[in-house]
Design a protein around this motif. Sequence first.
Motif, PDB file in Angstrom:
ATOM      1  N   VAL A  12     -12.395  12.149 -43.037  1.00 36.61           N
ATOM      2  CA  VAL A  12     -11.240  12.636 -42.011  1.00 36.61           C
ATOM      3  C   VAL A  12     -11.546  13.793 -41.555  1.00 36.61           C
ATOM      4  CG1 VAL A  12      -9.429  10.837 -43.083  1.00 36.61           C
ATOM      5  CG2 VAL A  12      -9.741  13.447 -43.917  1.00 36.61           C
ATOM      6  N   ALA A  13     -10.854  14.321 -40.533  1.00 33.35           N
ATOM      7  CA  ALA A  13     -11.007  15.606 -40.038  1.00 33.35           C
ATOM      8  C   ALA A  13     -10.527  16.705 -41.026  1.00 33.35           C
ATOM      9  CB  ALA A  13     -10.386  15.669 -38.604  1.00 33.35           C
ATOM     10  N   ALA A  14     -10.766  17.820 -40.865  1.00 38.50           N
ATOM     11  CA  ALA A  14     -10.226  19.040 -41.743  1.00 38.50           C
ATOM     12  C   ALA A  14      -8.706  19.290 -41.462  1.00 38.50           C
ATOM     13  CB  ALA A  14     -10.851  20.351 -41.341  1.00 38.50           C
ATOM     14  N   PRO A  15      -8.188  19.613 -42.491  1.00 39.24           N
ATOM     15  CA  PRO A  15      -6.661  19.987 -42.203  1.00 39.24           C
ATOM     16  C   PRO A  15      -6.307  20.701 -41.238  1.00 39.24           C
ATOM     17  CG  PRO A  15      -7.490  20.158 -44.500  1.00 39.24           C
ATOM     18  CD  PRO A  15      -8.797  20.293 -43.794  1.00 39.24           C
ATOM     19  N   ASP A  16      -5.346  20.640 -40.529  1.00 39.92           N
ATOM     20  CA  ASP A  16      -4.630  21.388 -39.543  1.00 39.92           C
ATOM     21  C   ASP A  16      -3.196  21.590 -39.921  1.00 39.92           C
ATOM     22  OD1 ASP A  16      -3.694  22.584 -37.252  1.00 39.92           O
ATOM     23  OD2 ASP A  16      -3.970  21.123 -35.978  1.00 39.92           O
ATOM     24  N   ASP A  17      -2.728  22.705 -40.421  1.00 38.18           N
ATOM     25  CA  ASP A  17      -1.474  22.998 -41.006  1.00 38.18           C
ATOM     26  C   ASP A  17      -0.896  21.822 -42.093  1.00 38.18           C
ATOM     27  OD1 ASP A  17      -0.867  25.172 -39.218  1.00 38.18           O
ATOM     28  OD2 ASP A  17      -0.464  23.743 -37.638  1.00 38.18           O
ATOM     29  N   GLY A  18      -1.958  21.618 -42.936  1.00 39.14           N
ATOM     30  CA  GLY A  18      -1.624  20.489 -43.999  1.00 39.14           C
ATOM     31  C   GLY A  18      -1.781  19.237 -43.441  1.00 39.14           C
ATOM     32  N   LYS A  19      -2.021  18.813 -42.218  1.00 45.71           N
ATOM     33  CA  LYS A  19      -2.043  17.430 -41.962  1.00 45.71           C
ATOM     34  C   LYS A  19      -3.523  16.930 -41.721  1.00 45.71           C
ATOM     35  CE  LYS A  19      -0.124  16.536 -37.650  1.00 45.71           C
ATOM     36  NZ  LYS A  19       0.784  16.223 -36.843  1.00 45.71           N
ATOM     37  N   LEU A  20      -3.768  16.057 -42.283  1.00 46.57           N
ATOM     38  CA  LEU A  20      -5.330  15.385 -41.864  1.00 46.57           C
ATOM     39  C   LEU A  20      -5.060  14.426 -40.859  1.00 46.57           C
ATOM     40  CD1 LEU A  20      -6.045  14.516 -45.616  1.00 46.57           C
ATOM     41  CD2 LEU A  20      -7.089  16.505 -44.208  1.00 46.57           C
ATOM     42  N   PHE A  21      -6.212  13.986 -40.244  1.00 46.53           N
ATOM     43  CA  PHE A  21      -6.425  13.188 -39.225  1.00 46.53           C
ATOM     44  C   PHE A  21      -7.636  12.298 -39.393  1.00 46.53           C
ATOM     45  CE2 PHE A  21      -7.902  11.383 -35.010  1.00 46.53           C
ATOM     46  CZ  PHE A  21      -6.514  10.840 -34.685  1.00 46.53           C
ATOM     47  N   ALA A  22      -7.282  10.825 -39.354  1.00 42.40           N
ATOM     48  CA  ALA A  22      -8.467   9.809 -39.332  1.00 42.40           C
ATOM     49  C   ALA A  22      -8.266   9.021 -38.283  1.00 42.40           C
ATOM     50  CB  ALA A  22      -8.169   8.876 -40.538  1.00 42.40           C
ATOM     51  N   PRO A  23      -9.605   8.986 -37.393  1.00 42.36           N
ATOM     52  CA  PRO A  23      -9.668   8.393 -36.081  1.00 42.36           C
ATOM     53  C   PRO A  23      -9.366   6.746 -36.449  1.00 42.36           C
ATOM     54  CG  PRO A  23     -11.423   9.858 -36.269  1.00 42.36           C
ATOM     55  CD  PRO A  23     -10.721  10.006 -37.693  1.00 42.36           C
ATOM     56  N   ALA A  24      -9.912   6.259 -37.534  1.00 42.64           N
ATOM     57  CA  ALA A  24      -9.957   4.950 -37.633  1.00 42.64           C
ATOM     58  C   ALA A  24      -8.295   4.370 -38.088  1.00 42.64           C
ATOM     59  CB  ALA A  24     -10.567   4.377 -39.188  1.00 42.64           C
ATOM     60  N   SER A  81      -0.782  15.875 -46.988  1.00 42.60           N
ATOM     61  CA  SER A  81      -0.581  15.406 -45.478  1.00 42.60           C
ATOM     62  C   SER A  81       0.284  14.305 -45.225  1.00 42.60           C
ATOM     63  CB  SER A  81      -1.956  14.785 -45.148  1.00 42.60           C
ATOM     64  OG  SER A  81      -2.243  14.402 -43.757  1.00 42.60           O
ATOM     65  N   ILE A  82       0.440  13.352 -46.114  1.00 41.93           N
ATOM     66  CA  ILE A  82       1.415  12.416 -46.066  1.00 41.93           C
ATOM     67  C   ILE A  82       2.813  13.003 -45.787  1.00 41.93           C
ATOM     68  CG2 ILE A  82       2.441  10.321 -47.417  1.00 41.93           C
ATOM     69  CD1 ILE A  82      -0.335  10.028 -48.802  1.00 41.93           C
ATOM     70  N   ARG A  83       3.247  14.002 -46.956  1.00 40.11           N
ATOM     71  CA  ARG A  83       4.569  14.667 -46.609  1.00 40.11           C
ATOM     72  C   ARG A  83       4.533  15.226 -45.353  1.00 40.11           C
ATOM     73  NH1 ARG A  83       3.657  15.796 -52.159  1.00 40.11           N
ATOM     74  NH2 ARG A  83       2.337  17.844 -51.562  1.00 40.11           N
ATOM     75  N   THR A  84       3.616  15.612 -44.606  1.00 40.57           N
ATOM     76  CA  THR A  84       3.773  16.488 -43.317  1.00 40.57           C
ATOM     77  C   THR A  84       4.112  15.049 -42.343  1.00 40.57           C
ATOM     78  OG1 THR A  84       2.256  18.513 -43.898  1.00 40.57           O
ATOM     79  CG2 THR A  84       2.871  17.915 -41.400  1.00 40.57           C
ATOM     80  N   TYR A  85       3.256  14.269 -42.242  1.00 39.14           N
ATOM     81  CA  TYR A  85       3.508  13.195 -41.292  1.00 39.14           C
ATOM     82  C   TYR A  85       5.045  12.630 -41.410  1.00 39.14           C
ATOM     83  CZ  TYR A  85      -1.091  12.739 -39.494  1.00 39.14           C
ATOM     84  OH  TYR A  85      -2.510  12.957 -38.786  1.00 39.14           O
ATOM     85  N   ALA A  86       5.538  12.301 -42.670  1.00 37.88           N
ATOM     86  CA  ALA A  86       6.673  12.058 -43.135  1.00 37.88           C
ATOM     87  C   ALA A  86       7.818  12.695 -42.373  1.00 37.88           C
ATOM     88  CB  ALA A  86       6.983  11.607 -44.547  1.00 37.88           C
ATOM     89  N   GLU A  87       7.620  13.874 -42.884  1.00 38.09           N
ATOM     90  CA  GLU A  87       8.688  15.092 -42.304  1.00 38.09           C
ATOM     91  C   GLU A  87       8.712  15.025 -40.719  1.00 38.09           C
ATOM     92  OE1 GLU A  87       7.405  18.681 -44.453  1.00 38.09           O
ATOM     93  OE2 GLU A  87       8.017  17.834 -46.242  1.00 38.09           O
ATOM     94  N   GLU A  88       7.500  15.079 -40.135  1.00 33.83           N
ATOM     95  CA  GLU A  88       7.594  14.981 -38.606  1.00 33.83           C
ATOM     96  C   GLU A  88       8.035  13.819 -38.231  1.00 33.83           C
ATOM     97  OE1 GLU A  88       3.503  15.974 -37.288  1.00 33.83           O
ATOM     98  OE2 GLU A  88       3.738  17.920 -37.957  1.00 33.83           O
ATOM     99  N   SER A  89       7.803  12.680 -38.716  1.00 34.28           N
ATOM    100  CA  SER A  89       8.276  11.446 -38.255  1.00 34.28           C
ATOM    101  C   SER A  89      10.169  11.235 -37.965  1.00 34.28           C
ATOM    102  CB  SER A  89       8.210  10.321 -38.953  1.00 34.28           C
ATOM    103  OG  SER A  89       8.678   9.878 -40.229  1.00 34.28           O
TER     104      SER A  89
END
Length: 218
Positions: A12-24, A81-89
């Motif tokens: 996955v890509a490097a963290p950005d503000d605690g959030k990872l990104f996986a293209p797949a 990262s999971i926490r960040t995605y969940a909070e942003e959702s």
Amino acid sequence: MPVRPVPGSASVAAPDDGKLFAPAAARNSGVLCDLLAEVAPAEGRALELASGTGQHAAAYAARLPGLMWQPSEVEDVRLASIRTYAEESGLKNILPPVQLDATAPGWGAAHPGQDLIVLVNLLHLISEGEARTLIREAAAALAPGRRFVIYGPFLRGGELTSDGDRAFHAALSAHDPEMGYKDDFDVIDWLHGAGLELLQAVEMPANNLALVAEKPAI
């Protein structure tokens, strides 16, 4: 589960503000949500094993609002990262992620009564022994009559069926001999050995496969 580094194509890509990104994960979220909408129970408790970045958990929770989603991971950076995605959702049906080693004996007893368990793109990144333990524990965690969905790349009857699969499997095996594609027939045997029944084997885009298994009702 040992935290196994993987070749760059699986990273996955490097963290950005605690959030990872996986293209797949970005590519396959839609088709996975479509699959789960067809095979998952309408409501109940859903455990996602090896949740990765958190992209899938947010997508699943949005598409299947009747399920309360429990993401899980091993590494702290992925849990963050999971926490960040969940909070942003802003969704209320995503629980805080838990630290869970899906390949460790005994976790099933600690997470009983699951109505759905989902595993995406992990079996080829762990050893056969770890995969078999994971399946046994998932069976133990499932409530009777409920389902386990496994998605990812597989050997098909012992064969690699595309150039891309051959290259990726070779890269994984060269990187770590315990990694590599598992055979679809073997995984089905492991599911049966854990007391689960195979309901469907669903062909998915990019030559992936989804196995949908169910724990028999008492």
